[in-house]
Write an enzyme that holds these catalytic residues in place. Structure first.
Site, short mmCIF file in Angstrom:
data_model
loop_
_atom_site.label_atom_id
_atom_site.label_comp_id
_atom_site.label_asym_id
_atom_site.label_seq_id
_atom_site.Cartn_x
_atom_site.Cartn_y
_atom_site.Cartn_z
CD GLN A 194 1.78 -5.76 -1.75
OE1 GLN A 194 0.76 -6.54 -2.14
NE2 GLN A 194 1.96 -5.06 -0.97
CG ASP B 67 -3.83 -2.54 -6.38
OD1 ASP B 67 -4.72 -3.19 -5.49
OD2 ASP B 67 -2.54 -3.14 -6.18
CE LYS C 124 -2.74 -6.77 -0.91
NZ LYS C 124 -1.93 -5.91 -1.64
#
Ligand SMILES: NC(=O)c1ccc[n+]([C@@H]2O[C@H](COP(=O)([O-])OP(=O)(O)OC[C@H]3O[C@@H](n4cnc5c(N)ncnc54)[C@H](OP(=O)(O)O)[C@@H]3O)[C@@H](O)[C@H]2O)c1
Length: 302
Positions: free
Chosen positions: A98, A121, A54
């Site tokens: 994460q 997210d 990412k």
């Protein structure tokens, strides 16, 4: 019928170029560089790999990234203090956690602590709730289902007579990450949505009248091609690594839908790999750009 291929790699490359152009414009016009911060488990090689990937994509479009390791010895208070710091940092526009964090960390508490305007997210319960409420829109929708929506819009351009609005859509899977937000996005786009899950008695019957199939289960080829309604648009989110002794690497990635049969019946279908996967990270970048735009609209305050 041979299906139109919804080439996630190509669509993602196009959107990535658009994002890079917007980032360059933002730097010139406002002196702002979008920044994405990640909290990641130090000892989890897969998580470290995802975050590195990412960060690399962010760097390619000119965004800044910051990563903060959570170790087996990091107390909950330390992680929450770091998050509070990131929430307050004007150089950080997006924050991602994460998953999974180390076992001793209450991950839900950490996730709930992300400032909404930085929750790129889109998984904060408030954001998912806003997806479910008519007349409200979250700042950000989760990346994977957002990528699927872009692919379905692409299908609208390429498949005669196909329109999301008014279609019967079946979502296989109801996870917080994919299935549930997917169903909510489809409802917002005026599809009529059925969700199938592990307790669904007859998945084949559920698919019989599906104009749209989005499959997010993770069971290789559980959907035979003959279950697909002729002319349907199929997006296969699943990516499962299976042994393939006949290949050089010894493995390959497969989806939920049996591709050969489905390609004969569907009007459009996404491949695995090269379908939803490349779209997911690009949607995260798009959300981060949006987060920086929101910060600018608010006069640079956090
Ligand atoms: N390409 C990408 O960027 C991307 C991103 C995220 C995920 N994925 C992939 O997508 C797949 C799903 O991910 P996830 O995180 O949503 O997985 P998950 O949390 O394991 O959820 C799987 C879902 O499938 C449902 N299910 C199980 N058996 C089923 C059946 N026979 N028929 C219909 N539904 C069934 C489960 O139902 P219950 O709720 O009843 O258990 C659950 O809701 C995985 O292969 C994952 O690797 C890909």
């Amino acid at each position: 019928m041979t299906a139109y291929i919804l080439d996630g790699k190509a669509i993602a490359a196009r959107i990535k170029a658009e994002i890079a152009a917007e980032v360059a414009k933002m730097k010139t016009a406002h002196g702002v560089t979008p920044g994405l911060a990640a909290l990641v488990a130090a000892d989890d090689p897969a998580s470290q790999m995802y975050v590195t990937m990412k960060r690399n994509r962010c760097a390619e479009v000119g965004m800044n990234t910051f990563a903060h390791d959570v170790t087996a010895a990091s107390p909950q208070e330390e992680v929450e203090a770091k998050l509070a710091e990131l929430n307050a940092d004007p150089a950080v526009h997006g924050i991602l956690v994460q998953m999974p964090l180390p076992d001793h960390i209450d991950s839900l508490r950490v996730l709930d602590g992300i400032t909404l305007r930085k929750d790129v997210d889109g998984l904060h319960p408030m954001h998912i709730g806003q997806l479910a409420i008519k007349g409200r829109d979250p700042y950000f929708a989760p990346a994977t289902p957002s990528g699927v929506m872009v692919m379905l819009r692409e299908a609208e351009e390429h498949v005669d007579g196909f329109e999301i609005s008014g279609s019967n859509a079946v979502v296989l899977g109801r996870s917080n990450l994919v299935g549930m937000p997917m169903a909510l996005l489809l409802i917002k786009a005026n599809a009529t949505v059925t969700i199938a899950h592990s307790r669904t008695k007859d998945t084949r019957a559920a698919l019989a009248d599906a104009d749209i199939v989005v499959s997010a289960v993770g069971r290789p080829h559980m959907v035979p091609g003959e279950w697909i309604k002729p002319g349907a648009v199929v997006v296969d989110v699943a990516t499962v690594k299976v042994d393939a002794p006949d290949t050089k690497r010894g493995y390959r990635w497969v989806g939920d839908v049996e591709p050969e049969g489905a390609r004969e019946r569907a009007a459009a279908i996404s491949p695995v790999p090269g379908g939803v996967g490349p779209m997911t990270v690009i949607m995260l970048l798009r959300n981060t750009l949006r987060a920086a735009q929101i910060a600018i609209e608010r006069g640079g305050t956090t």
